[in-house]
Design an enzyme around this catalytic site. Structure first.
Site, mmCIF file in Angstrom:
data_model
loop_
_atom_site.group_PDB
_atom_site.id
_atom_site.type_symbol
_atom_site.label_atom_id
_atom_site.label_comp_id
_atom_site.label_asym_id
_atom_site.label_seq_id
_atom_site.Cartn_x
_atom_site.Cartn_y
_atom_site.Cartn_z
ATOM 1 N N ALA A 50 0.832 -1.202 0.000
ATOM 2 C CA ALA A 50 0.000 0.000 0.000
ATOM 3 C C ALA A 50 0.871 1.259 0.000
ATOM 4 C CB ALA A 50 -0.916 0.007 1.215
ATOM 5 N N LYS A 152 16.923 -24.888 -15.110
ATOM 6 C CA LYS A 152 16.450 -24.647 -16.471
ATOM 7 C C LYS A 152 14.991 -24.223 -16.373
ATOM 8 C CE LYS A 152 16.664 -26.320 -21.178
ATOM 9 N NZ LYS A 152 15.350 -25.828 -21.572
ATOM 10 N N CYS A 447 -23.750 -50.957 -8.192
ATOM 11 C CA CYS A 447 -24.903 -51.574 -7.525
ATOM 12 C C CYS A 447 -26.220 -51.302 -8.244
ATOM 13 C CB CYS A 447 -24.997 -51.109 -6.080
ATOM 14 S SG CYS A 447 -25.499 -49.392 -5.922
HETATM 15 S S1 IVH Z 1 21.698 -20.701 -21.294
HETATM 16 C C1 IVH Z 1 24.417 -20.543 -24.708
HETATM 17 N N1 IVH Z 1 20.542 -21.067 -18.981
HETATM 18 O O1 IVH Z 1 16.807 -23.141 -22.499
HETATM 19 C C2 IVH Z 1 23.400 -21.045 -23.789
HETATM 20 N N2 IVH Z 1 19.230 -21.335 -20.946
HETATM 21 O O2 IVH Z 1 17.758 -24.913 -24.748
HETATM 22 C C3 IVH Z 1 22.109 -20.351 -23.916
HETATM 23 N N3 IVH Z 1 16.875 -21.862 -20.498
HETATM 24 O O3 IVH Z 1 16.525 -20.916 -25.161
HETATM 25 C C4 IVH Z 1 21.082 -20.706 -22.930
HETATM 26 N N4 IVH Z 1 17.024 -21.838 -18.297
HETATM 27 O O4 IVH Z 1 15.154 -20.414 -23.050
HETATM 28 C C5 IVH Z 1 20.376 -21.071 -20.316
HETATM 29 N N5 IVH Z 1 19.646 -21.305 -16.853
HETATM 30 C C6 IVH Z 1 19.495 -21.315 -18.187
HETATM 31 C C7 IVH Z 1 18.249 -21.575 -18.791
HETATM 32 C C8 IVH Z 1 18.156 -21.585 -20.184
HETATM 33 C C9 IVH Z 1 16.212 -21.985 -19.347
HETATM 34 C C10 IVH Z 1 16.266 -22.037 -21.837
HETATM 35 C C11 IVH Z 1 16.440 -20.870 -22.759
HETATM 36 C C12 IVH Z 1 17.100 -21.416 -23.991
HETATM 37 C C13 IVH Z 1 16.873 -22.879 -23.879
HETATM 38 C C14 IVH Z 1 18.055 -23.609 -24.481
#
Ligand code: IVH
EC number: 6.5.1.2
Length: 709
Positions: A50, A152, A447
């Site tokens: 707020a 990831k 049943c």
């Molecule tokens: S690094 C050169 N780090 O995964 C490396 N990617 O398959 C570039 N992603 O398009 C990517 N978490 O959308 C990287 N911790 C992470 C990630 C990540 C998700 C996704 C990203 C990328 C895809 C690659």
């Protein structure tokens, strides 16, 4: 914004020397940016929402009054500008690559070996036969490669271009060479700073993921449904759909978040030495960086990180589809280089997918203990969330209609953690011509009794009661379960046979079972038959609350059963209580009171109880609870971790006997958290909220103090 507080100390008053509108505007922007940084990057809010809103409102008013003071990096400029006709193409100066994927331990071991070899490290490890070999060799490796491990994220890759600290462009990945210019949309994402903090480099391209917290996603979907608008299948789709809006004002209303994990172009400063130092640097510049990251050595370190995150995956507040390993030293990354479109220095180690598509082969209904009829999708077997799934609940008829599931449809099935698999959505374009709609049966498939659906209730029920074998089986399983009469060994398969062969109709029949009769059943050795008879025998003197719970009265869970036992003291008194008397029990409202009274008004229920008592079942009795208030009445405890001597169940019973409430999660209303070994997030939350934390000894001491130990 997920929480509703930005913490305790407000700072609405400006320091001396801030007097002109220009100065006030400047001060307000700095304050707002600082609070956003506290909230999004440090995850440590300092003022209530707020108050933030009040500062924001004041800035907006001043900017309206003095348009000459308006700048496009003002926090007020996140509301979204005019709609675009189309997104412009953006050529990435440094391409946005993808990652190679690994699934098995072997893939990780091979990745590490390739990195070590590529970096010309002495081959310290003779080819390991199994991951275990490698763990045992780990101690000897000091030339192991160092990696930065991170999550990831399951969202959309984004490149943010900052020039002299100002966000000038945001672009999607596209094909890696050319993406789309989504600057107007990205400017509405509050987690992404419009201006970097401190000394920003001349050019900095930040790579990261736009995603949505699951909690925000659920709220968004609820809002969409309420407004009669389309709901999203999962947080990833919601994030993608929100970014692809040509009207930034729509994006502005979507709760998007961001984590930074990489770098594109950099000018004006030297590259950091390691990936982990770079991420720390991002956080200092005000960019959100996920704290679930770690620097490790060699394949054993990578695999340990994978396992640990895998165990916690379901509890994370956002979706991830794996972890990512990156060689930590940027010089080493460069040395390893790229192969086609992916770096040699990184690997995405994927988790089993939590969502998969499969085919609905049939929709059948199941009958529950209280007669509830649940449609269940029979699926072509699919491996999802680490197990093979063949059934998914569809909850009720309305849900089948809402999701528009037909027999023959291809559907997305989700299984996260230990959660029951569910059908998330239908893939509409894959509906075959011969798909059939589900028809709710009007008669119970078990049943044959009539199925009724009461006005205003979502659930249809079989009216057969204990005539219905399905309900009888469920009622018996409920009666025997650990938290009720605790009859070990009386599981699904046995109950199934006992009911189907007409040996057991009601719980009272269990007490007439002998070893002879039991061992005549399928797959039942004499020894196990004897064990079961002994377990049944041992259940003859239950605590009254367990007995009441075991009866399976609708709306009477464990906690209400306890309240009833405490209030009335004796079984007969509960059975004789009318609705008015029941309403006097703690936490019992009209619906519950009526359900209890109806249950005991049924002759067949009274008969079962009479038979139980006649076969020697004697629930404990006590004086009704009008007397001395329990010493811990009104106190709430939370148990977490493994206690050294007491089981969780035993600790809970002791606390409840002293009148305490034992809750499942920590809040500001918690009085004590009792923490044992490997206590996790509940302990952290308790510490954050300043709730008293005690161990088992502390709890026993407290109980002794109040004379309950
Ligand atoms: S690094 C050169 N780090 O995964 C490396 N990617 O398959 C570039 N992603 O398009 C990517 N978490 O959308 C990287 N911790 C992470 C990630 C990540 C998700 C996704 C990203 C990328 C895809 C690659």
């Amino acid at each position: 914004m997920t929480g509703n507080t930005r913490g305790a100390q407000a700072s609405a008053s400006a320091p001396a020397g801030v007097s002109s509108p220009a100065e006030r505007v400047q001060w307000l922007r700095e304050e707002l940016d600082r609070h956003s940084y506290q909230y999004y990057v440090l995850d440590a809010p300092t003022i209530p929402d707020a108050e933030y809103d009040a500062l924001f409102g004041e800035l907006q008013a001043l900017e309206t009054e003095h348009p000459e003071l308006l700048t496009d990096d003002s926090p007020t400029q996140r509301v979204g500008g005019a709609p675009l006709a189309a997104f412009d193409a953006v050529r990435h100066r440094v391409p946005m690559l993808s990652l190679n994927n690994g699934f098995e331990d072997e893939d990780v071991i091979n990745f590490d070996r390739r990195c070590a070899q590529g970096l010309g490290r002495a081959a310290p490890v003779p080819a390991a036969e199994t991951p275990q070999d490698l763990f045992s060799q780990a101690e000897q490796i000091d030339s192991a490669v160092e990696y930065a491990c991170e999550l990831k994220f399951d969202g959309l890759a984004m490149s943010l271009r900052y020039e002299n600290g100002k966000l000038v462009q945001a672009a999607t990945r596209g094909d890696g060479e050319t993406g789309e210019d989504v600057t107007a949309n990205v400017r509405t994402i509050k987690a992404i700073p419009l201006k970097l903090r401190g000394d920003a480099p001349e050019v900095l391209e930040v790579r990261g993921e736009v995603f949505m917290y699951r909690e925000d996603f659920d709220r968004l979907n609820a809002r969409q449904a309420e407004a009669g608008e389309k709901t999203f299948v999962n947080p990833r789709n919601a994030a993608a759909g929100s970014l692809r809006q040509l009207d930034p004002r729509i994006t502005a209303k979507r709760p998007l978040s961001f984590f930074a994990y990489g770098i594109g172009e950099l000018r004006g400063v030297d590259r950091p030495v390691t990936h982990s130092v770079m991420l720390d640097g991002f956080a200092r510049l005000g960019l959100p960086v996920c704290t679930e990251r770690r620097v490790v050595k060699g394949a054993p370190g990578l695999l340990a990180f994978y396992r640990e995150i895998g165990e916690r995956r379901a509890q994370l507040p956002y979706d991830i589809d794996g972890v990512v390993y990156k060689v930590n030293a940027l010089a080493e990354q460069e040395q390893l280089g790229f192969v086609s479109r992916a770096p040699r220095f990184a690997l995405a180690h994927k988790f089993p997918a939590q969502e998969m598509t499969t085919i609905v082969e049939d929709i059948e209904v199941q009958v529950g203990r209280t007669g509830a009829i649940t449609p269940v999708a029979r699926l072509a077997p699919v491996f999802v969330g680490g197990v093979t799934v063949t059934n998914a609940t569809l909850h009720n008829e309305d849900e089948v209609r809402r999701k528009d599931v037909h027999i023959g449809d291809t559907v997305i099935v989700r299984r996260a953690g230990d959660v029951i698999p569910e059908v998330v959505a239908v893939v509409a374009e894959r509906r075959p011509d011969d798909a059939r709609a589900f028809v709710m049966p009007t008669e119970c498939p078990v049943c044959g009794s009539h199925i009724e659906k009461l006005e205003g209730e979502a659930i249809a029920r079989c009216t057969g009661g204990l005539i219905c074998a399905a309900q009888r089986k469920q009622a018996l399983l409920h009666f025997a379960q650990r938290r009720a009469m605790d009859i070990e060994g009386l599981g699904d398969k046995l109950v199934e046979q006992l009911v189907d062969q007409g040996i057991v109709r009601t719980p009272a029949d269990l007490y007439k079972l002998g070893v002879m009769k039991l061992s005549a059943l399928d797959r039942m050795a004499e020894k196990s038959a004897a064990n079961i008879v002994a377990a049944i025998d041992g259940s003859r003197t239950p605590a009254l609350n367990r007995f009441i719970f075991a009866l399976g009265i609708r709306h009477v869970g464990e906690s209400t059963a306890k309240d009833l036992a405490k209030h009335f003291g004796r079984l007969q008194a509960v059975m004789d209580a009318d609705e008015a008397a029941l309403l006097e029990v703690n936490d019992v409202g009209p619906v519950v009171a009526q359900s209890i009274a109806n249950f005991f008004a049924e002759e067949h229920n009274r008969q079962v109880i009479e038979d139980l008592l006649a076969s020697g079942v004697t629930p404990s009795e006590s004086e009704p609870a009008a007397r001395a208030p329990a010493p811990f009445a009104g106190k709430t405890f939370v148990l977490t971790g493994t206690l050294p001597t007491l089981s969780r169940e035993a600790a809970k019973e002791m606390l409840e006997a002293a009148g305490a409430k034992v809750a499942g999660s920590v809040s500001k209303n918690t009085d004590y958290v009792v923490a044992g070994a490997e206590a996790g997030s509940k302990l952290e939350k308790a510490q954050a909220l300043g709730v008293a934390v005690i161990d088992e000894d502390g709890m026993l001491a407290l109980l002794r103090e109040v004379g309950a130990g």
